[in-house]
Design a protein around this motif. Sequence first.
Motif, PDB file in Angstrom:
ATOM      1  N   GLN A  17     -11.919  10.820  18.552  1.00 28.60           N
ATOM      2  CA  GLN A  17     -11.543  11.776  19.599  1.00 28.60           C
ATOM      3  C   GLN A  17     -11.264  13.156  18.998  1.00 28.60           C
ATOM      4  O   GLN A  17     -10.402  13.301  18.145  1.00 28.60           O
ATOM      5  CB  GLN A  17     -10.320  11.242  20.348  1.00 28.60           C
ATOM      6  CG  GLN A  17     -10.635   9.981  21.145  1.00 28.60           C
ATOM      7  CD  GLN A  17      -9.406   9.153  21.454  1.00 28.60           C
ATOM      8  OE1 GLN A  17      -8.289   9.659  21.442  1.00 28.60           O
ATOM      9  NE2 GLN A  17      -9.599   7.864  21.730  1.00 28.60           N
ATOM     10  N   THR A  77      -7.901  17.239  15.599  1.00 24.91           N
ATOM     11  CA  THR A  77      -6.771  17.238  16.528  1.00 24.91           C
ATOM     12  C   THR A  77      -5.753  18.319  16.208  1.00 24.91           C
ATOM     13  O   THR A  77      -5.175  18.937  17.105  1.00 24.91           O
ATOM     14  CB  THR A  77      -6.087  15.857  16.494  1.00 24.91           C
ATOM     15  OG1 THR A  77      -7.013  14.876  16.941  1.00 24.91           O
ATOM     16  CG2 THR A  77      -4.859  15.827  17.382  1.00 24.91           C
ATOM     17  N   GLN A  90      -6.981   9.668  16.792  1.00 29.51           N
ATOM     18  CA  GLN A  90      -6.440  11.016  16.981  1.00 29.51           C
ATOM     19  C   GLN A  90      -5.012  11.106  16.441  1.00 29.51           C
ATOM     20  O   GLN A  90      -4.636  12.061  15.773  1.00 29.51           O
ATOM     21  CB  GLN A  90      -6.472  11.382  18.464  1.00 29.51           C
ATOM     22  CG  GLN A  90      -6.218  12.843  18.708  1.00 29.51           C
ATOM     23  CD  GLN A  90      -6.745  13.284  20.058  1.00 29.51           C
ATOM     24  OE1 GLN A  90      -6.411  12.714  21.077  1.00 29.51           O
ATOM     25  NE2 GLN A  90      -7.583  14.299  20.065  1.00 29.51           N
TER      26      GLN A  90
END
Length: 680
Positions: A544, A550, A615
């Motif tokens: 992700q 992130t 993440q």
Amino acid sequence: MRLLLLVRAYQVSGHMKAKLDPLGLEQRPVPDVLDPAFYGFSESDLDREFFLGVWRMAGFLSENRPVQTLRSVLGRLEQAYCGTIGYEYMHIPDREKCNWLRERIETVNPREYTYDRRQVMLDRLIWSTQFENFLAQKWTTAKRFGLEGAETLIPGMKEMFDRAADLGVESIVIGMPHRGRLNVLGNVVRKPLRQIFSEFSGGTKPVNEGEGLYTGTGDVKYHLGTSYDRPTRGGKHIHLSLVANPSHLEAVDPVVAGKTRAKQYYSNDLDRTKNLGVLLHGDGSFSGQGVVYETLHLSALPNYTTGGTIHLVVNNQVAFTTDPMSGRSSQYCTDVAKALDAPIFHVNGDDLEAVVHTCELAAEWRQTFHSDVVVDIVCYRRFGHNEIDEPSFTQPKMYKVIRNHPSALEIYQNQLLESGKISKEDIDKIHKKVSTILNEEFKKSKDDIPNKRDWLSAYWTGFKSPEQISRIRNTGVKPEILKRVGEAMTTLPETFKPHRAVKKIFDLRRQMIETGEGIDWAVGEALAFATLIIEGNHVRLSGQDVERGTFSHRHSVIHDQETGEQYCPLDNLVMNQNEELFTVSNSSLSEFAVLGFELGYSMENPNSLVLWEAQFGDFSNGAQVIFDQFISSGEAKWLRQTGLVVCLPHGYDGQGPEHSSARMERFLQVSFCPGCKDVD
């Protein structure tokens, strides 16, 4: 106009009237829209002629018969949509796809098979049936999760693979649960029967590889996989591999998808027509397990698509002891696939030729439109969840019918005999041949010795066994190489206009490279990737928001602030670089399926770096099944190795306790090295 509305109603809802349940127990109300009276027609209108015109669509409306009687139209619709196959495809918004299916549903008679073709199908059904009978006789108390009640799956799969090979498929990766797995191993993938029988008798034996000893736990028989180059009916060869998998239903789905994608990469299968993924499911798990949808919705994402998966549902109409009304909220167990605009073919599992037809149609769809397709084989489970289980505790009415219900083989043999298509002598000859081979293989199984090739993938030959002490290799890189790739990965095109904050980050990185000071984790990671890439190694990073990172630290992909154009510095390290060498991809918001996908991808070839990044470290909790069932135990159970790297950033930045731990103790437990005796 009313008659045309009736035609459309059959195309949309005709499956609700189809004869799908071989036991005849399912009671479904026929929709009012399929009743001619709903449109004002009566008995007296049946032989009345109506002007339908000629339409620009496939199917019988496209035929040059503008005038037809109501009786003729209804007969065609009933034959096409209300027999032993129920088609769901009108939810697909693409007109070309609907017309393609209509052409094959409304104007093609699937039952016109030759004598030779019917003999092949009969032979395959006899193999499927006798195999289960043989195991039941030899191992009366063993759990084998037999295929009784769904024996037509085997000839259906074999005809599907034959058709796929004719259409250009060279390799098929299969994932499936326990139901019928031994039958698929023996009769479809062609795992030697003596080996299956040997494993039933005494389990697996140690396999020597180099200096080490691969023992494996063996796991249960219905979890093991294998691979084989199988000849097809059309004279070609196709490579089949059945992925080993645990009891956790549907967990293997994304693993198969990832392995298929990797095969496509390494074989340069750019149009994704040579490598195919096939997944088998149970009805309860297909509708109940969330990873099914997670896997389905990867199907069209650019860095995860495999060009379509064929899904085969062995629909026993009961999940262990749970009736459909308690196991799902939808009409069909396959309704989740409608979200992906996949066509769904429901077929009565007692009708062999209908099963074969839908399986072939699925192969043709996949090779034509490169998207998912579902075949729902509505059948039954002759015994309980396993052969020791007593099913009438919970389904007494169903099993009262099953006890007196003939097998699919009996039904098909009687059909052929009554039609005069095949003689009793022909049938007896096939039965005798199959019985002789099964008995011969059983005798040979007593002396069977497993070969390491039965277990270890060829790509992994030579790797150390788990019992051997790991040695640290020197992976250092010369400073001049680091500087060279460092300059390349911090240089942006003159015309490119990044965000000013990103520009500042890249300027700072260039300074780190030039001075060799202050190098942070993001630069260290990029240098590691870059040096692998220029050596020709494949690097794939997924998860992700991994493109930016992130914590706004990675910036593997940057965006022009005026045009939106994307630029990946690691794709431009040297002149004429193969952009496929480095893949960095923001994944869907999924942990379970995406980690499974990357695991499958990493299993295909050890000479690559495949990474999945949670993440936050705690996000890995959503993929715990993959960690427990595959990563931490796959080598011990099945001798299946992986080089997958998992990145688990902690995130100690004040976002609450659920973002503050990656549960590192779990990963430390699964990382214990047997050879490192001095490690506390």
